[in-house]
Design a protein around this motif. Structure first.
Motif, mmCIF file in Angstrom:
data_model
loop_
_atom_site.group_PDB
_atom_site.id
_atom_site.type_symbol
_atom_site.label_atom_id
_atom_site.label_comp_id
_atom_site.label_asym_id
_atom_site.label_seq_id
_atom_site.Cartn_x
_atom_site.Cartn_y
_atom_site.Cartn_z
ATOM 1 N N PHE A 1 -7.028 -3.660 -2.952
ATOM 2 C CA PHE A 1 -6.399 -2.754 -3.915
ATOM 3 C C PHE A 1 -7.225 -2.519 -5.181
ATOM 4 N N GLU B 1 0.836 -1.199 0.000
ATOM 5 C CA GLU B 1 0.000 0.000 0.000
ATOM 6 C C GLU B 1 0.875 1.256 0.000
ATOM 7 N N HIS C 1 2.440 1.593 -3.625
ATOM 8 C CA HIS C 1 1.571 1.235 -4.746
ATOM 9 C C HIS C 1 1.863 2.068 -5.993
ATOM 10 N N THR D 1 -4.881 2.486 -6.641
ATOM 11 C CA THR D 1 -4.144 1.273 -6.263
ATOM 12 C C THR D 1 -4.362 0.115 -7.244
#
Length: 932
Positions: free
Chosen positions: A130, A92, A95, A136
């Protein structure tokens, strides 16, 4: 924090680019750190710290991927779940990139997913985490692209086959439909970026390649139409080409995929006009050529059964083959080859395909043309073009397969005659079809009486341009089997070849040499009457030929001699050999030192003699009268020659090779001179240290070691002891690594001695030194030398003189041999097993392990107490980087168990387990910080 700082310090070494030793030291430290349990937490800190430099973050991501591959077994289930959260949090964070960190994290998550059954549905969890936020989604697509690759190709992940099958089905097969639906949604999403669309194509290709998405599942999806539409976009073109090729590839089982094929083929055919539209854009043509060639190969059976529908694909491939960019043309060659193979199996074929191959042959001959200005090609470009011409030649053979060789040869012939009928013609127009004829030569029928006679009649009338003459001479060399069936052509071809030797162009000379060699090899029985002519040719032209061409002439002559009746052959060989030996004798008799040019010339003479002897081999046990005393005459010439010039390396190399072939040729009749030859070999070795003298001595032992002649056996002993003594002196001045050739030839000589002359080998004072040389040779990174050393040691340890006593009394010599071996082993044993184990976990070739096992078995059976005492010290000294501590401990336990139980079979498993553990450690190190 100390670990963090240590990693940062090690990484800083690479940015400063100091000397290699510092780089190696830093790399080794980082690799060792990756193996440690502290690496998990340290890399987590580095990865998530905003202040960490980019190199540290990349190293941290690589370390997570490495440890997920190798070290998950060290963690408990709660720790594994925590690791999952750590990696997801890191993904994350990164990303948006950098891409190299993103890739390593996705690979780590994929590897974890494969090994963590407690993670119920990784793909869905990744989609949930995601896939909802457009920002993302690229990270998710990267994961979905890498997951099938990691699951199907990373064989280093330590799980069982059953675990793998179960987990792969859970990760991939169960999610295939979900993933394709998701990818289709992203492909058409409002506001989707070109970058995301490229990622979607890449992800689809990955799942197709893994076999998890089948073509029929895409029948009603937007992927097929959209992939073709994307070919209109400059940005999407490359990705779309790959996607279309992958789709076509997955439909090659045509009966199972006809509905999809019916959807794909019209869209492929509809691309044909774009070959004209994009003719100025090679990259676009390259992509289209990939698509057409893939379709042609996948749908080959459909092409043949339904040419009226599918032939436009063949036409499109033909246009790609005709394109001017020769980097693109080979994309089509595999299609033409496979189609030709399929056509060859059919009783009849559509005229459309015959026309296609006729057109292809014209296209290939056009591509074969050298440029008008040869100087326009750089050295590398010229070499690449020459190499590519041979590849195109293979495609001409495909044309022969379909159209028939005769028709293809006549087409090339007519092309040349048409050019020759014009008032002016460039050499390129003649040379290209000549090259085509040469390429097709492998396909001709030796009994052909239509095309080849025309070509043979044409050759003498060709323009005398060097490139044309070169090509024509190589045709002669390729057509010699046909000439053998048509010997009337031999005088004309010999005349043409002789003219080639007189050409000022060296490549033409070389082609003439090759043509003469193959003509004499294939037509030797017809050429016997021409041998005096060849002898005269050498006498008049020999001095004008460069050595490479002269070698070809001597090889050619040797083939003719080999076809003669024995007495006549012997007399002819003697004639040519005495010419050469006369030169050797003259140089040896000179009162002034030889010049450099004279030495070069005599090495050429010796090479020519070597070539002749190599072709003729031997006349058998009963030598003809002309050869009865030649070996003594030859040695009477060679010995003073070696005394005078044996210290010249080139003379040493050539002379020993000629002597070796002389041994084969004369055989047992050489016995009276062998002691003298052996003495001269060891004298020369003592003077020069050149290994070839040992090589020659070893060949004599291997050929005549069983002979009981006292003088010969005394000569064997003299060579063994004096060579060993000289080697002692050499090794006082040079490391073993500096004289690998000497060590190898010495070991090979000893291997012959232990087999044929153990009575010389074992009792000699040189034995202890020979044993030490074998041990020293184990430190070299030369597979052949390590094999020879291990072979010698194994042969010593397994010799019957060390076998347990039986009711049958041993030969009287065996106790003498054993008495020589035992003290040496007891003195050197600890160092020996250290070298064996270091090589086992180091650089020994894989095939050598069996020999190491055998030596350890004997040590365990005959010297168990000593082995038990030696091993702990030796094993402790093995570097943990090559042999992990746990593997060393297991090895000691297993070996000691085998010694105590008397079950020497267990030694094999102990050694193989240690080797396997070390190999795994090496593989891991190869995937270390510098590899990424």
């Amino acid at each position: 924090m100390a670990n963090v700082q240590a990693v940062l310090s090690a990484l800083q070494v690479f940015s400063r680019a100091p000397e290699k030793a510092a780089l190696d030291q830093a790399n080794t430290w980082l690799q060792d750190f990756q193996h440690s349990s502290d690496a998990w937490a340290t890399c987590n800190v580095l990865l998530l710290s905003p202040e960490a430099p980019p190199a540290a973050k990349i190293f941290a991501a690589q370390t997570f991927r490495t440890k997920v591959t190798y070290d998950l077994g060290d963690m408990s289930s709660p720790d594994l779940l925590q690791l999952r959260e750590t990696l997801l949090k890191a993904l994350e964070t990164y990303h948006t990139g950098p891409r190299n960190i993103l890739v390593q994290l996705c690979l780590a998550i994929s590897g974890l997913a494969l090994q963590l059954p407690a993670w119920d549905d990784p793909v869905q969890d990744m989609i949930d985490a995601f896939g909802r936020n457009p920002a993302t989604v690229p990270a998710l697509l990267q994961f979905l692209t890498l997951l099938p690759e990691e699951v199907t190709t990373n064989t280093k992940i330590p799980i069982t086959d059953d675990e793998y099958k179960e987990r792969a089905a859970k990760l991939l097969t169960a999610n295939a439909t979900k993933v394709t639906d998701l990818l289709a949604m992203y492909l058409q999403a409002t506001g989707v970026t070109l970058t995301v669309q490229i990622q979607v194509f890449n992800a689809l290709s990955s799942w197709l390649a893994a076999g998890e998405v089948v073509a029929m599942s895409l029948l009603n999806s937007p992927f097929i139409p959209y992939s073709f539409q994307a070919l209109n976009s400059d940005e999407l073109f490359e990705s779309a080409v790959s996607a279309v090729c992958d789709l076509i590839h997955e439909t090659q089982e045509v009966e199972d995929n006809m509905p999809v094929i019916e959807l794909i083929v019209p869209q492929v055919i509809a691309l044909k006009p774009k070959l004209t539209e994009y003719k100025e854009d090679p990259e676009k043509i390259r992509g289209l050529a990939r698509i057409f060639a893939e379709a042609g190969e996948a749908y080959r059976s459909l092409l043949l059964h339904h040419p009226e529908t599918f032939f436009p694909i063949v036409e499109a491939i033909g246009e790609c083959s005709a394109y001017s960019d020769l980097d693109i043309v080979p994309i089509t060659f595999s299609f033409w080859m496979r189609l030709a193979q399929s056509i060859g199996k059919r009783p009849s074929v559509s005229p459309l395909f015959l026309d296609a191959y006729r057109a292809l042959m014209d296209v290939i001959i056009r591509h074969l043309h050298f440029p008008a200005d040869l100087a326009s090609l750089t050295g590398q470009e010229a070499e690449n073009f020459r190499s590519f011409r041979h590849v195109m030649g293979d495609t001409l053979k495909d044309c022969c397969y379909v159209l028939g060789t005769e028709q293809c040869l006549l087409a090339a012939y007519e092309r040349i005659t048409l050019e020759l009928s014009r008032p002016s013609v460039s050499w390129q127009e003649i040379e290209a079809p000549l090259f085509a004829m040469r390429s097709m030569g492998a396909e001709i029928d030796p009994n052909d009486d239509k095309a080849v006679p025309k070509i043979m009649d044409l050759i003498p009338s060709l323009p005398p341009h060097p490139r044309v003459r070169y090509a024509a001479l190589l045709i002669v060399s390729r057509y010699t089997e046909w000439i053998n069936k048509h010997p009337d052509y031999i005088p004309y071809q010999l005349q043409y070849i002789s003219a080639g030797f007189e050409d000022a162009d060296q490549e033409v000379n070389a082609a003439a040499g090759q043509a003469l060699k193959y003509l004499c090899q294939d037509c030797k029985r017809h050429l016997v009457e021409f041998l005096p002519q060849l002898h005269s040719f050498l006498a008049t032209m020999g001095s004008k030929l460069v050595q490479d061409d002269k070698v070809q002439v001597y090889e050619a002559i040797a083939y003719v001699i080999s076809a003669m009746p024995m007495e006549q052959a012997a007399q002819s060989l003697r004639t040519f050999s005495l010419d050469i030996l006369g030169h050797v004798h003259a140089l040896a008799s000179k009162t002034t030192p030889a010049t450099k040019e004279e030495l070069i010339s005599i090495t050429h003479d010796l090479e020519n003699l070597e070539v002749m002897l190599g072709v003729i081999g031997s006349f058998g046990e009963q030598l003809p009268a002309a050869c009865q005393n030649t070996h003594q005459e030859a040695w009477a010439v060679f010995e003073p020659f070696l005394i005078k010039y044996g210290a010249e390396y080139s003379i040493c190399e050539r002379t020993t090779r000629v002597l070796r072939l002389g041994l084969t040729f004369f055989g047992p009749v050489t016995l009276p001179i062998l002691p003298s030859v052996l003495t001269r070999m060891v004298n020369c070795f003592e003077t020069t240290g050149f290994s070839s003298y040992l090589w020659m001595a070893g060949k004599i032992v291997g050929r005549f070691g069983n002979e009981e002649d006292p003088a010969l056996r005394a000569a064997f002993k003299e060579v063994y002891e004096r060579a060993s003594s000289k080697l002692v002196t050499i090794l006082q001045e040079k490391l073993p690594q500096m004289i690998p050739d000497v060590l190898e030839d010495y070991l090979q000589m000893l291997l012959q001695m232990i087999e044929y002359t153990p009575d010389v080998f074992f009792p000699s004072p040189a034995f202890a030194f020979a044993f030490r040389v074998a041990m020293a040779s184990l430190t070299l990174v030369h597979s052949d030398i390590v094999f020879a050393a291990l072979d010698l040691l194994r042969t010593i340890f397994t010799h019957e003189c060390l076998a347990p006593a039986t009711s049958q009394p041993p030969p009287p010599s065996f106790p003498i041999y054993a008495a020589a071996v035992r003290p040496v082993v007891e003195r050197e044993g600890q160092e020996l097993i250290g070298l064996l184990l270091s090589g086992l976990v180091g650089d020994f070739p894989e095939e050598s392990i069996a020999m190491v096992v055998t030596i350890f078995r004997v040590l365990g059976a005959i010297w168990p107490t000593e082995l038990h005492a030696w091993l702990p010290v030796v094993v402790q000294q093995l570097p943990s980087t090559a042999a992990p501590d746990q593997a060393k401990s297991s090895f000691l336990t297993d070996i000691n168990s085998s010694i105590q139980s008397g079950d020497v079979e267990k030694v094999k498993y102990a050694i193989r387990n240690l080797h396997r553990a070390s190999r795994k450690a090496r593989e891991r190190r190869r995937a270390g910080p510098l590899e990424g």
